[in-house]
Design a protein around this motif. Structure first.
Motif, PDB file in Angstrom:
ATOM      1  N   GLN A  12       0.832  -1.210   0.000  1.00  0.00           N
ATOM      2  CA  GLN A  12       0.000   0.000   0.000  1.00  0.00           C
ATOM      3  C   GLN A  12       0.870   1.266   0.000  1.00  0.00           C
ATOM      4  O   GLN A  12       0.571   2.227  -0.715  1.00  0.00           O
ATOM      5  CB  GLN A  12      -0.929   0.006   1.206  1.00  0.00           C
ATOM      6  N   THR A  15       2.506   1.617  -3.515  1.00  0.00           N
ATOM      7  CA  THR A  15       1.525   2.057  -4.506  1.00  0.00           C
ATOM      8  C   THR A  15       1.201   3.539  -4.324  1.00  0.00           C
ATOM      9  O   THR A  15       1.136   4.295  -5.303  1.00  0.00           O
ATOM     10  CB  THR A  15       0.251   1.197  -4.399  1.00  0.00           C
ATOM     11  N   ARG A  16       1.019   3.961  -3.084  1.00  0.00           N
ATOM     12  CA  ARG A  16       0.692   5.361  -2.795  1.00  0.00           C
ATOM     13  C   ARG A  16       1.859   6.280  -3.138  1.00  0.00           C
ATOM     14  O   ARG A  16       1.658   7.362  -3.711  1.00  0.00           O
ATOM     15  CB  ARG A  16       0.295   5.504  -1.319  1.00  0.00           C
ATOM     16  N   GLU A  19       2.023   6.689  -6.860  1.00  0.00           N
ATOM     17  CA  GLU A  19       0.900   7.532  -7.294  1.00  0.00           C
ATOM     18  C   GLU A  19       1.202   9.017  -7.059  1.00  0.00           C
ATOM     19  O   GLU A  19       1.028   9.846  -7.956  1.00  0.00           O
ATOM     20  CB  GLU A  19      -0.337   7.099  -6.505  1.00  0.00           C
ATOM     21  N   LEU A  20       1.660   9.355  -5.867  1.00  0.00           N
ATOM     22  CA  LEU A  20       1.940  10.765  -5.553  1.00  0.00           C
ATOM     23  C   LEU A  20       3.138  11.292  -6.345  1.00  0.00           C
ATOM     24  O   LEU A  20       3.120  12.440  -6.800  1.00  0.00           O
ATOM     25  CB  LEU A  20       2.155  10.941  -4.045  1.00  0.00           C
ATOM     26  N   ARG A  22       4.074  10.306  -9.311  1.00  0.00           N
ATOM     27  CA  ARG A  22       3.632  10.507 -10.698  1.00  0.00           C
ATOM     28  C   ARG A  22       2.942  11.863 -10.859  1.00  0.00           C
ATOM     29  O   ARG A  22       2.989  12.470 -11.914  1.00  0.00           O
ATOM     30  CB  ARG A  22       2.679   9.395 -11.129  1.00  0.00           C
ATOM     31  N   LEU A  23       2.297  12.319  -9.786  1.00  0.00           N
ATOM     32  CA  LEU A  23       1.615  13.618  -9.799  1.00  0.00           C
ATOM     33  C   LEU A  23       2.561  14.764  -9.447  1.00  0.00           C
ATOM     34  O   LEU A  23       2.146  15.924  -9.424  1.00  0.00           O
ATOM     35  CB  LEU A  23       0.445  13.599  -8.805  1.00  0.00           C
ATOM     36  N   GLU A  80       5.959   0.891 -11.846  1.00  0.00           N
ATOM     37  CA  GLU A  80       5.196   0.160 -10.841  1.00  0.00           C
ATOM     38  C   GLU A  80       6.206  -0.315  -9.796  1.00  0.00           C
ATOM     39  O   GLU A  80       7.345  -0.641 -10.135  1.00  0.00           O
ATOM     40  CB  GLU A  80       4.478  -1.035 -11.464  1.00  0.00           C
TER      41      GLU A  80
END
Length: 126
Positions: A12, A15-16, A19-20, A22-23, A80
């Motif tokens: 988790q 993955t988080r 995600e952050l 990438r932003l 990933e």
């Protein structure tokens, strides 16, 4: 009724973080996912950055310093995560123009250690 705080799994957290990142929300990721006593390790010391940065506040300050050196971020990609029990790795690639320098692509492997639901260390390899 009691409220229990759930500890995030390594998957988790990985993955988080991906995600952050990438932003482009690196500081938000650090505040959310890193332990207060986390350590950040660079491949080598440079005139701008120490080999090791200790503590969440110092890591956040290091990120702000890096961002201030970037004139333009053309693109940013994050793989990933590859996850083991208490660690994970991400490949991050940035296409950017640093202030006073020409456009460059930088790729690095980030290896992260997790303990008690927080990132306790990050180490980067070129």
């Amino acid at each position: 009724m009691t409220t229990q705080q759930t500890t995030l799994t390594t998957q988790q957290i990985a993955t988080r973080l991906a995600e952050l990142c990438r932003l482009g929300q690196y500081e938000a990721a650090q505040k959310e996912l890193y332990a207060d006593d986390a350590i950040s390790i660079e491949p080598y010391e440079t005139p701008d950055f120490a080999k090791e940065t200790k503590g969440l506040d110092a890591i956040i300050e290091k990120g702000r310093k890096f961002e201030a050196m970037v004139e333009e971020m053309h693109s940013n990609s994050v793989s990933e995560p590859l996850v083991a029990e208490n660690s994970f790795a991400l490949v991050m690639t940035m296409d950017m123009t640093m202030k006073g320098k020409s456009r460059m692509k930088m790729g690095e492997l980030g290896v992260y250690q997790v303990k008690d639901g927080k990132i306790i260390s990050e180490q980067f390899y070129m």
